[in-house]
Design a protein around this motif. Structure first.
Motif, PDB file in Angstrom:
ATOM      1  N   GLN A 117       8.922   9.135  11.853  1.00 54.62           N
ATOM      2  CA  GLN A 117       8.516   9.949  10.778  1.00 54.62           C
ATOM      3  C   GLN A 117       8.181   9.246   9.486  1.00 54.62           C
ATOM      4  O   GLN A 117       7.893   9.543   8.536  1.00 54.62           O
ATOM      5  CB  GLN A 117       9.539  11.058  10.678  1.00 54.62           C
ATOM      6  N   VAL A 118       8.509   7.982   9.611  1.00 55.20           N
ATOM      7  CA  VAL A 118       8.550   7.156   8.205  1.00 55.20           C
ATOM      8  C   VAL A 118       7.633   5.921   8.311  1.00 55.20           C
ATOM      9  O   VAL A 118       6.904   5.737   7.517  1.00 55.20           O
ATOM     10  CB  VAL A 118       9.934   6.691   7.797  1.00 55.20           C
ATOM     11  N   ILE A 119       7.822   5.194   9.426  1.00 57.96           N
ATOM     12  CA  ILE A 119       7.298   3.849   9.508  1.00 57.96           C
ATOM     13  C   ILE A 119       5.714   4.165   9.686  1.00 57.96           C
ATOM     14  O   ILE A 119       5.264   5.000  10.641  1.00 57.96           O
ATOM     15  CB  ILE A 119       7.586   3.058  10.845  1.00 57.96           C
ATOM     16  N   GLY A 120       4.829   3.524   8.900  1.00 58.06           N
ATOM     17  CA  GLY A 120       3.482   3.549   8.713  1.00 58.06           C
ATOM     18  C   GLY A 120       3.040   4.730   8.072  1.00 58.06           C
ATOM     19  O   GLY A 120       1.617   4.865   7.818  1.00 58.06           O
ATOM     20  N   LYS A 121       4.184   5.803   7.582  1.00 58.88           N
ATOM     21  CA  LYS A 121       3.449   6.928   6.793  1.00 58.88           C
ATOM     22  C   LYS A 121       3.581   6.485   5.190  1.00 58.88           C
ATOM     23  O   LYS A 121       4.238   5.508   4.878  1.00 58.88           O
ATOM     24  CB  LYS A 121       4.488   8.111   7.388  1.00 58.88           C
ATOM     25  N   PRO A 122       2.829   7.500   4.315  1.00 60.80           N
ATOM     26  CA  PRO A 122       2.843   7.060   3.278  1.00 60.80           C
ATOM     27  C   PRO A 122       4.499   7.282   2.445  1.00 60.80           C
ATOM     28  O   PRO A 122       5.337   7.666   3.078  1.00 60.80           O
ATOM     29  CB  PRO A 122       2.143   8.327   2.432  1.00 60.80           C
ATOM     30  N   ALA A 123       4.653   6.602   1.195  1.00 59.06           N
ATOM     31  CA  ALA A 123       6.012   6.521   1.028  1.00 59.06           C
ATOM     32  C   ALA A 123       6.621   7.855   0.432  1.00 59.06           C
ATOM     33  O   ALA A 123       7.837   8.061   0.386  1.00 59.06           O
ATOM     34  CB  ALA A 123       5.998   5.603  -0.318  1.00 59.06           C
ATOM     35  N   ASN A 124       5.946   9.059   0.292  1.00 58.71           N
ATOM     36  CA  ASN A 124       6.259  10.207  -0.173  1.00 58.71           C
ATOM     37  C   ASN A 124       6.497  11.093   0.956  1.00 58.71           C
ATOM     38  O   ASN A 124       6.787  12.317   0.755  1.00 58.71           O
ATOM     39  CB  ASN A 124       5.355  10.875  -1.214  1.00 58.71           C
ATOM     40  N   ALA A 125       6.276  10.564   2.250  1.00 54.00           N
ATOM     41  CA  ALA A 125       6.686  11.261   3.306  1.00 54.00           C
ATOM     42  C   ALA A 125       7.821  12.127   3.515  1.00 54.00           C
ATOM     43  O   ALA A 125       8.086  13.061   4.190  1.00 54.00           O
ATOM     44  CB  ALA A 125       6.207  10.791   4.631  1.00 54.00           C
ATOM     45  N   ASP A 126       9.263  11.262   2.968  1.00 55.26           N
ATOM     46  CA  ASP A 126      10.301  11.902   3.189  1.00 55.26           C
ATOM     47  C   ASP A 126      10.660  12.527   2.109  1.00 55.26           C
ATOM     48  O   ASP A 126      11.920  12.995   2.083  1.00 55.26           O
ATOM     49  CB  ASP A 126      11.129  10.508   3.189  1.00 55.26           C
ATOM     50  N   ILE A 127      10.116  12.837   1.091  1.00 54.92           N
ATOM     51  CA  ILE A 127      10.535  13.523  -0.246  1.00 54.92           C
ATOM     52  C   ILE A 127      10.090  14.891  -0.213  1.00 54.92           C
ATOM     53  O   ILE A 127       8.754  15.520   0.145  1.00 54.92           O
ATOM     54  CB  ILE A 127       9.884  12.864  -1.399  1.00 54.92           C
ATOM     55  N   SER A 128      11.130  15.858  -0.356  1.00 54.48           N
ATOM     56  CA  SER A 128      10.790  17.240  -0.385  1.00 54.48           C
ATOM     57  C   SER A 128      10.856  17.839  -1.787  1.00 54.48           C
ATOM     58  O   SER A 128      10.352  19.065  -2.026  1.00 54.48           O
ATOM     59  CB  SER A 128      12.143  18.025   0.485  1.00 54.48           C
ATOM     60  N   ASP A 142       0.884  -1.288   0.041  1.00 55.45           N
ATOM     61  CA  ASP A 142      -0.086   0.105  -0.188  1.00 55.45           C
ATOM     62  C   ASP A 142       0.924   1.209   0.075  1.00 55.45           C
ATOM     63  O   ASP A 142       0.241   2.294  -0.047  1.00 55.45           O
ATOM     64  CB  ASP A 142      -1.040  -0.159   1.339  1.00 55.45           C
ATOM     65  N   GLY A 143       2.210   1.220   0.136  1.00 52.30           N
ATOM     66  CA  GLY A 143       3.097   2.395  -0.172  1.00 52.30           C
ATOM     67  C   GLY A 143       3.253   3.041   1.138  1.00 52.30           C
ATOM     68  O   GLY A 143       3.709   3.887   1.345  1.00 52.30           O
ATOM     69  N   ARG A 144       3.248   2.113   2.442  1.00 51.91           N
ATOM     70  CA  ARG A 144       3.444   2.684   3.555  1.00 51.91           C
ATOM     71  C   ARG A 144       4.668   2.052   4.262  1.00 51.91           C
ATOM     72  O   ARG A 144       4.893   0.899   4.015  1.00 51.91           O
ATOM     73  CB  ARG A 144       2.357   2.513   4.809  1.00 51.91           C
ATOM     74  N   GLY A 145       5.592   2.968   4.703  1.00 54.09           N
ATOM     75  CA  GLY A 145       6.631   2.452   5.158  1.00 54.09           C
ATOM     76  C   GLY A 145       6.708   1.441   6.426  1.00 54.09           C
ATOM     77  O   GLY A 145       6.057   1.614   7.413  1.00 54.09           O
ATOM     78  N   ILE A 146       7.682   0.390   6.144  1.00 51.26           N
ATOM     79  CA  ILE A 146       7.536  -0.525   6.938  1.00 51.26           C
ATOM     80  C   ILE A 146       8.947  -1.011   7.690  1.00 51.26           C
ATOM     81  O   ILE A 146       9.095  -1.443   8.652  1.00 51.26           O
ATOM     82  CB  ILE A 146       7.018  -1.933   6.552  1.00 51.26           C
ATOM     83  N   MET A 147      10.199  -0.179   7.186  1.00 52.93           N
ATOM     84  CA  MET A 147      11.576  -0.594   7.601  1.00 52.93           C
ATOM     85  C   MET A 147      12.333   0.500   6.834  1.00 52.93           C
ATOM     86  O   MET A 147      12.184   0.954   5.903  1.00 52.93           O
ATOM     87  CB  MET A 147      12.059  -1.897   7.328  1.00 52.93           C
TER      88      MET A 147
END
Length: 573
Positions: free
Chosen positions: A162-173, A142-147
């Motif tokens: 800030q990443v685990i369980g969050k959408p894959a684009n959460a870390d992209i600025s 589903d595109g959610r961070g797991i590791m």
């Protein structure tokens, strides 16, 4: 009717049931028990329990009348069961038999072991990922961070929460999420540029799908810090520059030889290294002229500056001039925009080694003469002189004097180059150096070939001494290298059998006969004297077995004068 119903219930239960009488004979066996022990009902009824289950504990229950609950047993067919054994006693206390109820736990145990193994594998994989210097991020389908690993946090500045369980684009600025693209297309992505984290870190990412049994389970990404790559590239370029500057890797300590001829050449080279004068190294091919050039540069005041090597015979005449002196923009078709520095400019304040100097064309010789006279160069296609400060070390294995005579070498350039001539003796003139040379070369060959050959037998040394070595030290290295290659790994010494056959080489005879009377006509006295002097020197040298010190003493001249005359009359070889 009631018995039929009881039998139906007993056969329908998933648990195995087996009953024995007081004689340990089987009187009841349901379908589940038959399946577990692998014995058909009709084959078991009336048989002793040991014939069906050799390790059965039911006879022990008959003896002790004790109840055993949840006991583990492994059957002959490998099945694991948990059994409860109970004695059968009537109201008056009479023992009627015993029965056992058991469950097959084989699949449960295997599943537990599999789960344990999976946990161990997962723990090991997590440890590997966390210890990796590569930044790694994993998302589910589903595109959610797991590791993520520690390297990811170091590069991006983002923590797990800030990443685990969050959408894959959460870390992209800045940029599109490659995880989401891979999840949509099921195709890997390589070399995508983007910015991540609160500090807009510039990175390159590689992302690949995770597919298990044909099903998409997520994707894994590896992040590379562009700033680190740029720094490594800069360090690599700097290292290349340092290596280029330190290419003069040999010193006089690397020159092996204790013969008088070699010691005299080394002494001359050391004296020449202390001056800025041009050095001309002369000697046959393979004698070590380049080794001397390295050593002279490293002994001079220019040793911390560049040492550039040029093989004049290896570059075509059309390219050599532009390589040596550089060119201006538009000097010829394909010229680099802005022009290009030549080797002389690159070696400014350092040394330039011109090997095979006798192969230069007359046009290039004229330009080289200008460098030596004026200390300046003019680029190809240019008019502006560029001042340079370069120490030239030249080398040749040809007779430059003959070149002057036949017009292939400029006489004025010869005198400019010949300020400090150094004659490097051939190997046949210093055969006492063969043994230490062979041992030194063998150490290098061991390193190159990954071998551990310890030395040479005395017989092989004597065999090498019988050969004249027309290829000099280079040929000696080749012969030893081939010997090592064809040796067995357990052999430690090179013997004669390992050395390829060495055929004698007929030495070149020197024309030292005095001219006949018919040749005396119109011959100047000076020429006749020189012919006679050359004949005498050759004969005295031969009488002294090639020992130049002894020959100079016999002739009553200095050793330096003898070397000069040997070169003058082409007797150096």
């Amino acid at each position: 009717m009631q018995k039929v119903m009881v039998d139906l219930i007993i056969d329908s239960t998933h648990d195995g049931m087996i009953v024995i009488d007081i004689n340990s004979q089987v009187i009841l066996l349901n379908n589940s028990a038959s399946r577990m022990i692998g014995v058909a009902k009709e084959d078991a009824i009336g048989k002793h329990i040991y014939e069906c289950i050799p390790d059965s504990k039911l006879p022990e229950i008959l003896r002790t009348r004790a109840v055993e609950v949840n006991q583990e047993l492994v059957l002959e067919n490998g099945r694991k069961i948990i059994t409860t054994r109970i004695p059968m006693v009537n109201e008056s206390g009479m023992l009627l038999g015993a029965f056992a109820v058991f469950k097959d736990i084989t699949e449960v145990v295997d599943l537990a072991e599999e789960i344990t193994n999976l946990k161990e594998i997962q723990t090991m994989l997590e440890a590997i990922i966390q210890s990796s210097e590569e930044a790694i991020t994993v998302v589910d389908e589903d595109g959610r961070g797991i590791m993520i690993n520690r390297a990811y946090t170091r590069i991006t500045g983002l923590e797990k929460e800030q990443v685990i369980g969050k959408p894959a684009n959460a870390d992209i600025s800045e940029g599109e999420s490659m995880h989401m693209q891979v999840l949509r297309t099921r195709r890997p992505v390589r070399g995508a540029r983007m910015k991540v984290g609160p500090h807009d870190k510039d990175v390159i990412v590689n992302v690949a799908p995770i597919i298990v049994d044909g099903k998409l389970k997520g994707s894994v990404g590896v992040i590379h810090d562009v700033s680190e790559i740029s720094q490594l590239t800069s360090e690599l370029n700097r290292a290349r520059h340092i290596i280029r500057s330190l290419e003069a890797k040999y010193t006089f300590d690397d020159i092996i030889g204790s013969s008088e001829e070699m010691e005299f050449a080394i002494e001359q080279a050391k004296l020449g290294a202390k001056t800025p004068a041009t050095v001309l190294l002369r000697g046959e091919s393979g004698t070590g002229k380049e080794l001397f050039a390295h050593a002279i540069h490293n002994e001079s005041k220019r040793k911390y500056n560049k040492f550039v090597r040029v093989n004049c015979a290896a570059i075509s005449e059309s390219l050599l001039e532009s390589e040596l002196f550089g060119y201006e923009e538009g000097a010829f078709s394909g010229a680099k925009r802005g022009g290009k520095q030549g080797i002389f400019e690159e070696a400014n304040n350092g040394s330039i080694f011109l090997d095979e100097i006798g192969e230069l064309s007359l046009n290039t010789q004229a330009k080289l003469l200008r460098v030596l006279q004026e200390r300046e160069i003019v680029r190809v296609g240019g008019t502006k002189p560029i001042p340079i400060d370069v120490r030239i070390i030249a080398a040749t294995n040809v007779n430059l004097e003959k070149g002057i005579g036949n017009g292939t070498f400029r006489e004025d350039l010869y005198y400019r180059l010949n300020k400090i001539p150094i004659f490097i003796p051939s190997l046949r003139m210093r055969k006492q150096d063969i043994k230490p040379l062979a041992e030194h070369l063998l150490h290098k060959i061991n390193q190159d070939y990954g071998r551990n050959v310890e030395g040479l037998t005395e017989e092989s040394i004597q065999y090498l001494l019988q050969y004249d070595w027309p290829g000099n030290v280079r040929e000696l290295e080749n012969v030893l290298g081939r010997a090592v290659i064809f040796m067995n790994y357990q052999e430690r010494l090179i013997d004669v059998k390992h050395i390829q056959p060495l055929h004698g080489v007929t030495s070149k005879t020197l024309a030292t006969n005095i001219a006949s009377e018919t040749e005396l006509k119109d011959v100047p006295l000076s020429a006749l004297v020189e012919k006679y002097e050359a004949k005498v020197i050759a004969e005295v040298l031969n009488l002294n077995g090639g020992n130049k010190t002894a020959a100079a003493k016999s002739l009553g001249i200095s050793l330096r004068s003898l070397y000069y005359k040997l070169e003058k009359y082409n007797l150096a070889n």
